[in-house]
Design an enzyme around this catalytic site. Structure first.
Site, PDB file in Angstrom:
ATOM      1  N   ASP A 152       0.862  -1.189   0.000  1.00 17.39           N
ATOM      2  CA  ASP A 152       0.000   0.000   0.000  1.00 17.39           C
ATOM      3  C   ASP A 152       0.893   1.233   0.000  1.00 17.39           C
ATOM      4  O   ASP A 152       1.875   1.283   0.748  1.00 17.39           O
ATOM      5  CB  ASP A 152      -0.852   0.081   1.297  1.00 17.39           C
ATOM      6  CG  ASP A 152      -1.888  -1.014   1.399  1.00 17.39           C
ATOM      7  OD1 ASP A 152      -2.085  -1.738   0.401  1.00 17.39           O
ATOM      8  OD2 ASP A 152      -2.502  -1.151   2.486  1.00 17.39           O
ATOM      9  N   LYS A 191      -0.797 -17.193  -6.384  1.00 19.91           N
ATOM     10  CA  LYS A 191      -0.235 -15.993  -7.045  1.00 19.91           C
ATOM     11  C   LYS A 191      -0.341 -14.716  -6.197  1.00 19.91           C
ATOM     12  O   LYS A 191       0.648 -13.986  -6.061  1.00 19.91           O
ATOM     13  CB  LYS A 191      -0.891 -15.826  -8.420  1.00 19.91           C
ATOM     14  CG  LYS A 191      -0.187 -14.856  -9.379  1.00 19.91           C
ATOM     15  CD  LYS A 191       1.274 -15.194  -9.686  1.00 19.91           C
ATOM     16  CE  LYS A 191       1.545 -16.492 -10.397  1.00 19.91           C
ATOM     17  NZ  LYS A 191       1.255 -16.534 -11.798  1.00 19.91           N
ATOM     18  N   LYS A 225       4.558 -26.050  -1.996  1.00 16.06           N
ATOM     19  CA  LYS A 225       4.684 -25.320  -3.259  1.00 16.06           C
ATOM     20  C   LYS A 225       5.050 -23.852  -2.983  1.00 16.06           C
ATOM     21  O   LYS A 225       5.947 -23.295  -3.615  1.00 16.06           O
ATOM     22  CB  LYS A 225       3.331 -25.406  -3.982  1.00 16.06           C
ATOM     23  CG  LYS A 225       3.318 -24.823  -5.363  1.00 16.06           C
ATOM     24  CD  LYS A 225       2.021 -25.244  -6.068  1.00 16.06           C
ATOM     25  CE  LYS A 225       1.457 -24.090  -6.863  1.00 16.06           C
ATOM     26  NZ  LYS A 225       0.173 -24.378  -7.465  1.00 16.06           N
ATOM     27  N   ASP A 242     -10.192 -20.407   8.821  1.00 18.95           N
ATOM     28  CA  ASP A 242     -11.227 -19.775   9.648  1.00 18.95           C
ATOM     29  C   ASP A 242     -11.575 -20.747  10.772  1.00 18.95           C
ATOM     30  O   ASP A 242     -11.767 -21.938  10.532  1.00 18.95           O
ATOM     31  CB  ASP A 242     -12.493 -19.512   8.814  1.00 18.95           C
ATOM     32  CG  ASP A 242     -12.271 -18.395   7.816  1.00 18.95           C
ATOM     33  OD1 ASP A 242     -11.240 -17.696   7.928  1.00 18.95           O
ATOM     34  OD2 ASP A 242     -13.124 -18.226   6.918  1.00 18.95           O
ATOM     35  N   GLY A 363     -22.926   5.963  23.401  1.00 19.39           N
ATOM     36  CA  GLY A 363     -23.373   6.489  22.117  1.00 19.39           C
ATOM     37  C   GLY A 363     -23.371   8.007  22.129  1.00 19.39           C
ATOM     38  O   GLY A 363     -23.115   8.637  23.159  1.00 19.39           O
ATOM     39  N   CYS A 390     -22.305   4.610  30.075  1.00 24.68           N
ATOM     40  CA  CYS A 390     -22.080   5.973  29.584  1.00 24.68           C
ATOM     41  C   CYS A 390     -23.391   6.595  29.078  1.00 24.68           C
ATOM     42  O   CYS A 390     -24.216   6.977  29.890  1.00 24.68           O
ATOM     43  CB  CYS A 390     -20.974   5.967  28.539  1.00 24.68           C
ATOM     44  SG  CYS A 390     -20.128   7.551  28.449  1.00 24.68           S
ATOM     45  N   GLY A 392     -25.844   5.114  28.021  1.00 24.46           N
ATOM     46  CA  GLY A 392     -26.877   4.238  28.580  1.00 24.46           C
ATOM     47  C   GLY A 392     -27.245   4.663  29.991  1.00 24.46           C
ATOM     48  O   GLY A 392     -28.410   4.615  30.401  1.00 24.46           O
ATOM     49  N   MET A 393     -26.251   5.084  30.767  1.00 21.84           N
ATOM     50  CA  MET A 393     -26.516   5.568  32.131  1.00 21.84           C
ATOM     51  C   MET A 393     -27.237   6.912  32.067  1.00 21.84           C
ATOM     52  O   MET A 393     -28.180   7.173  32.840  1.00 21.84           O
ATOM     53  CB  MET A 393     -25.177   5.720  32.867  1.00 21.84           C
ATOM     54  CG  MET A 393     -25.288   6.312  34.236  1.00 21.84           C
ATOM     55  SD  MET A 393     -24.434   7.891  34.330  1.00 21.84           S
ATOM     56  CE  MET A 393     -23.961   7.914  36.051  1.00 21.84           C
ATOM     57  N   GLU A 414     -27.316  17.430  25.101  1.00 20.47           N
ATOM     58  CA  GLU A 414     -26.716  16.939  23.854  1.00 20.47           C
ATOM     59  C   GLU A 414     -27.806  16.789  22.785  1.00 20.47           C
ATOM     60  O   GLU A 414     -27.576  16.949  21.600  1.00 20.47           O
ATOM     61  CB  GLU A 414     -26.028  15.584  24.121  1.00 20.47           C
ATOM     62  CG  GLU A 414     -25.354  14.990  22.902  1.00 20.47           C
ATOM     63  CD  GLU A 414     -24.513  13.751  23.221  1.00 20.47           C
ATOM     64  OE1 GLU A 414     -24.347  13.401  24.412  1.00 20.47           O
ATOM     65  OE2 GLU A 414     -24.018  13.119  22.274  1.00 20.47           O
ATOM     66  N   HIS A 519     -16.500   3.311  31.083  1.00 27.21           N
ATOM     67  CA  HIS A 519     -16.561   2.160  30.172  1.00 27.21           C
ATOM     68  C   HIS A 519     -15.852   0.940  30.769  1.00 27.21           C
ATOM     69  O   HIS A 519     -14.683   0.691  30.449  1.00 27.21           O
ATOM     70  CB  HIS A 519     -15.924   2.532  28.830  1.00 27.21           C
ATOM     71  CG  HIS A 519     -16.744   3.513  28.068  1.00 27.21           C
ATOM     72  ND1 HIS A 519     -17.734   3.135  27.201  1.00 27.21           N
ATOM     73  CD2 HIS A 519     -16.732   4.863  28.078  1.00 27.21           C
ATOM     74  CE1 HIS A 519     -18.308   4.210  26.689  1.00 27.21           C
ATOM     75  NE2 HIS A 519     -17.719   5.271  27.209  1.00 27.21           N
ATOM     76  N   GLU A 521     -16.155  -2.008  30.002  1.00 28.01           N
ATOM     77  CA  GLU A 521     -15.883  -3.048  28.996  1.00 28.01           C
ATOM     78  C   GLU A 521     -14.418  -3.087  28.567  1.00 28.01           C
ATOM     79  O   GLU A 521     -13.945  -4.098  28.074  1.00 28.01           O
ATOM     80  CB  GLU A 521     -16.790  -2.876  27.770  1.00 28.01           C
ATOM     81  CG  GLU A 521     -16.539  -1.666  26.877  1.00 28.01           C
ATOM     82  CD  GLU A 521     -17.332  -0.429  27.292  1.00 28.01           C
ATOM     83  OE1 GLU A 521     -17.664  -0.298  28.488  1.00 28.01           O
ATOM     84  OE2 GLU A 521     -17.609   0.417  26.419  1.00 28.01           O
TER      85      GLU A 521
HETATM   86  N1  GLN Z   1     -22.664  11.274  24.362  1.00 28.02           N
HETATM   87  C1  GLN Z   1     -22.441  11.140  25.745  1.00 28.02           C
HETATM   88  C2  GLN Z   1     -21.424  12.134  26.256  1.00 28.02           C
HETATM   89  O1  GLN Z   1     -20.658  12.677  25.507  1.00 28.02           O
HETATM   90  C3  GLN Z   1     -22.031   9.733  26.106  1.00 28.02           C
HETATM   91  C4  GLN Z   1     -20.704   9.331  25.514  1.00 28.02           C
HETATM   92  C5  GLN Z   1     -20.494   7.841  25.519  1.00 28.02           C
HETATM   93  O2  GLN Z   1     -21.447   7.082  25.622  1.00 28.02           O
HETATM   94  N2  GLN Z   1     -19.255   7.408  25.349  1.00 28.02           N
HETATM   95  O3  GLN Z   1     -21.379  12.372  27.434  1.00 28.02           O
END
Ligand code: GLN
Length: 547
Positions: A152, A191, A225, A242, A363, A390, A392-393, A414, A519, A521
């Protein structure tokens, strides 16, 4: 020769996306099990400084490091497999390299000479790689994964740097290539691999080892080969078809004995028998894939229908964390994508009724927000285990404000700047950043401490009153509304050490309802799942049994 680790360069040929990152981290894992100290870093040849401003549907999850780096999701696999914490420096991009060189030029550090692509850019790449070496206390091995494929145009400068390093230090190059099988003629095709090898040699790197990826196992005669045509020792070529999942790669590589050959190549011998750890890992696989009991988790998020690979990439660390928790508990976790935009008051039973637990992940923006709030209301009212991360909370707080505290139209600024009840609001230090469009790397990022309330669910799960977790957000629960929310039964169970920022919420009269501003996770490991994920799956399992 300056003190240096032994370098393993992992590069790709033919096509990208065939698991270089998994292979690189699996090799690191095996080296670690054999008693070596090992670190790993990734070069991404894009100009973007980091992954922070990238859309996850195009590039996968944005992984956050402890020092607030926003990076490629491969770095998350490194952390999980090698059980170490990386820093920003472990992700090198074209943007960062050029910026460093330009900054150095502006400081007049080229002593009156002009800064040039050659040699200043490859020299800077090498310097940045040695930063990683230093940060990891000069490990026995450093694995460097180069993104994209050899040949690349945008990789040329990095190949140049690695070729130069391979002359100066002990280094090998592993080419991960892809072997196509043409079913119409019933043949494997070599190839494209030959071309990739040519490109690699042209760049001054030698294909010391080949990992031949393919849909199916590549027969020995065919590997022979390739060996003859490309002058790569036959026993340095490993077929890697896989597999059931990426978790199986370390075992497949272990069985291929490639590590012994790599060590031979460096005149090294194993320092430790990896048998016990491999056994432990095999048990993890067994529990992950063979457990009979099923727990169904709905991941309610804003994107529309995605294919399952894309969905996994967008939420890769959340997926892993759920699976790891399931594996520990001996249950198989099935993660279902629930597009929030599909949810309405009328279809909640149909879309969510069969789930054992509901998770609303992080999100941004307005899309899907109302659907998420509906899902959270459903979980709260029906005692379905809920975990909000986040955004979600933040959504869980909005739902509670609207439906329990009677704050009609409560929202985050927001989504609605003019809401009467801004229960989630921008952090004061973020206001100017947004106004000035200063978006890159400016959120509240990386590790922050939180203090947990005694006797809370959070404290029980963590088994500790002080935690450190990774953050990535600009908004936060508005402290002005906490009293009102708490008076109706929502509990803030974790706060920043100064007591100002709410970091965890929970509902004590619900079987399992928790939302976290950070987070978790990013900190789960295959054999050490994160305590909140563990608690969530445990609660979801109990809920499943009640039916
Ligand atoms: N959008 C939200 C904020 O900025 C949550 C961010 C997130 O979920 N990472 O506070």
């Amino acid at each position: 020769m300056k003190k240096a680790p032994k370098f393993i360069f992992v590069v790709g040929g033919v096509i990208s996306g065939v698991g270089k990152g998994t292979i690189a981290s699996s090799l690191g894992y095996l080296l670690k099990l054999n008693g070596f100290s090992v670190a790993i870093c990734k070069i991404d040849p894009y100009i973007s400084m980091d992954a922070g401003n990238m859309r996850p549907t195009a590039h996968g999850e944005v992984f956050v490091s402890k020092d607030g780096g926003e990076m490629d999701m491969d770095l998350g696999n490194y952390e999980r497999m090698l059980d170490f914490e990386i820093t920003k420096n472990h992700n090198i991009t074209t943007g960062k390299v050029y910026q460093n060189v330009i900054n150095k030029e502006r400081r007049m550090e080229y002593n009156g000479n002009h800064a040039e692509v050659i040699p200043d850019i490859p020299n800077e790449v090498e310097r940045m790689i040695f930063e990683v070496v230093k940060e990891n206390n000069n490990p026995d091995f450093l694995i460097v994964e180069l993104g994209g494929t050899v040949g690349d145009l945008q990789n040329a400068i990095f190949e140049y740097a690695l070729a130069n390093m391979s002359k100066k230090y002990l280094a090998i190059t592993i080419l991960v290539t892809y072997i196509f099988y043409l079913s119409s003629v019933g043949e494997f095709k070599s190839k494209p691999t030959q071309h990739a090898i040519l490109a690699l040699r042209h760049a001054g790197l030698n294909p010391d080892f080949l990992i031949a990826r393919g849909e199916k196992d590549i027969p020995d005669e065919f590997l022979q080969k390739i060996s003859e045509r490309d002058f790569v020792e036959k026993d340095h070529i490993v077929s890697l078809p896989d597999l059931r999942s990426s978790y199986d790669v370390p075992i497949k590589l272990f069985e291929s004995k490639i590590l012994k050959k790599i060590l031979d190549n460096f005149s090294e011998v194993s320092k430790k028998d990896p048998k016990d750890k491999i056994f432990e890992y095999q048990k993890f696989l067994q529990s992950t894939f063979e457990s009979k009991e099923i727990v169904r988790i709905g991941l309610v998020e804003k994107y529309g229908k995605m294919d399952s690979t894309q969905h996994k990439d967008v939420f890769v660390s959340v997926y892993h964390s759920l699976i790891f928790a399931g594996s520990k508990l001996g249950v198989k976790v099935i993660v279902e994508q629930v597009p929030a935009i599909d949810l309405t008051d009328e279809n909640l039973n149909e879309k969510l009724g069969h789930l054992d637990g509901i998770l609303v992940p992080g999100g941004f923006g307005a899309s899907g927000v109302e659907g998420k709030i509906l899902a959270i209301k459903y979980a709260r009212e029906r005692s379905i285990p809920f975990f909000g991360i986040c955004y979600g909370m933040q959504m869980a707080t909005i739902e509670f404000a609207r439906n329990v505290c009677g704050m009609n139209g409560a929202n985050t600024t927001e989504v609605n700047q003019n809401t009467k009840f801004p229960v989630v609001d921008i952090l004061p230090e973020q206001i100017a950043k947004l106004r000035e469009k200063n978006f890159g790397g400016t959120m509240r990022l990386g590790n922050y401490e939180a203090i947990l309330s005694k006797g809370s669910l959070a404290e029980k799960l963590y088994g500790s009153e002080k935690i450190i977790e990774r953050h990535r957000h600009r908004y936060e629960l508005n402290p002005n509304f906490i009293e009102k929310l708490e008076s109706k039964g929502l509990k803030v169970s974790g706060r920043s050490p100064d007591g100002i920022l709410p970091e965890i919420i929970e509902l004590p009269n619900h079987p399992f309802f928790i939302g976290v501003q950070f987070h978790p996770e990013f900190k789960s490991r295959p054999l050490i799942p994160h305590p909140i994920f563990l608690g969530f799956i445990e609660a979801s399992r109990k809920k499943g049994k009640n039916f």
